[in-house]
Design an enzyme around this catalytic site. Structure first.
Site, PDB file in Angstrom:
ATOM      1  N   LYS A 120      -8.535  13.745  45.045  1.00 33.93           N
ATOM      2  CA  LYS A 120      -8.365  15.000  45.770  1.00 33.93           C
ATOM      3  C   LYS A 120      -6.962  15.090  46.363  1.00 33.93           C
ATOM      4  O   LYS A 120      -6.249  16.084  46.154  1.00 33.93           O
ATOM      5  CB  LYS A 120      -9.409  15.112  46.883  1.00 33.93           C
ATOM      6  N   ASP A 138     -12.672  19.840  47.143  1.00 30.73           N
ATOM      7  CA  ASP A 138     -13.042  19.513  48.513  1.00 30.73           C
ATOM      8  C   ASP A 138     -14.476  19.988  48.747  1.00 30.73           C
ATOM      9  O   ASP A 138     -15.175  20.354  47.806  1.00 30.73           O
ATOM     10  CB  ASP A 138     -12.055  20.139  49.505  1.00 30.73           C
TER      11      ASP A 138
END
Length: 214
Positions: A120, A138
């Site tokens: 991420k 996310d």
């Protein structure tokens, strides 16, 4: 997975959020990398308040790597999990000096080898700092992708690859940010504003509220 009209999805999100960019304030790839590490389980607004002071004292890898860990902890305390985050950003700065001459690499495999950096964080940096197409998964992206039937997985890496298969590469970076904005504005985890949702008709979320009954 449900066959969602991807072009309708992209068009709807583009109309609602025509210009999207990360809300993490930064001047360099290093500052974005550091801010993204700090953003774990913390709001962008709070991170920006913290990094304003952090980067004023430690603006680059060399200075941060040489910083006293206690001083770092005091500055980033309000972001939560400050002990681990302080260790990670200091170790990450040192790793950049040791492995990359103080420069943040734009390669995913190299980024995820840095302390405190997962897919991420790496994808945020690749997209926002270097302009590479990347899907950042996310909590908002994870939730909305599932509600729209774009994936059946709850694993962020699997969701990333599921989305990569069905979303045009040119739309990857914008889609991630548009989902984040959309999650904050409309598709809340606990109280989604279904009566305001432009994607209501294509949503497969069993908990959605039919606007006709409101």
């Amino acid at each position: 997975m449900k066959n969602v009209d991807i072009q309708f999805l992209l068009r709807t999100l583009k109309n609602r959020y025509p210009d999207v960019k990360t809300q993490l304030v930064h001047q360099t790839p290093f500052q974005l990398l550091t801010a993204t590490i700090l953003s774990a389980q913390c709001t962008d607004r709070q991170v920006n308040q913290v990094t304003r002071h952090l980067f004023a004292r430690f603006p680059d890898p060399a200075v941060l790597a040489a910083a006293n860990l206690t001083d770092i902890k005091k500055i980033i305390y309000s972001t939560g999990f400050y002990n681990n985050k302080a260790k990670n950003i200091k170790a990450c700065a040192q790793a950049l000096l040791d492995r990359h001459d103080g420069q943040v690499p734009d390669d995913l495999d190299l980024l995820v080898k840095l302390p405190g950096v997962g897919r991420k964080t790496a994808n945020v940096v690749r997209s926002a700092a270097f302009g590479h197409p990347a899907i950042v998964v996310d909590t908002h992206v994870l939730r909305i992708s599932g509600r729209l039937g774009l994936t059946r997985s709850r694993d962020p890496v699997k969701v990333e690859f599921d989305l990569m298969k069905i979303i045009p590469k040119s739309a990857w970076s914008d889609l991630s940010l548009q989902f984040i904005y959309f999650g904050r504005d409309i598709c809340d985890a606990r109280k989604p504003k279904c009566d305001q949702c432009p994607l209501f008709d294509v949503c497969v979320f069993p908990g959605k509220k039919n606007t006709d009954t409101k």
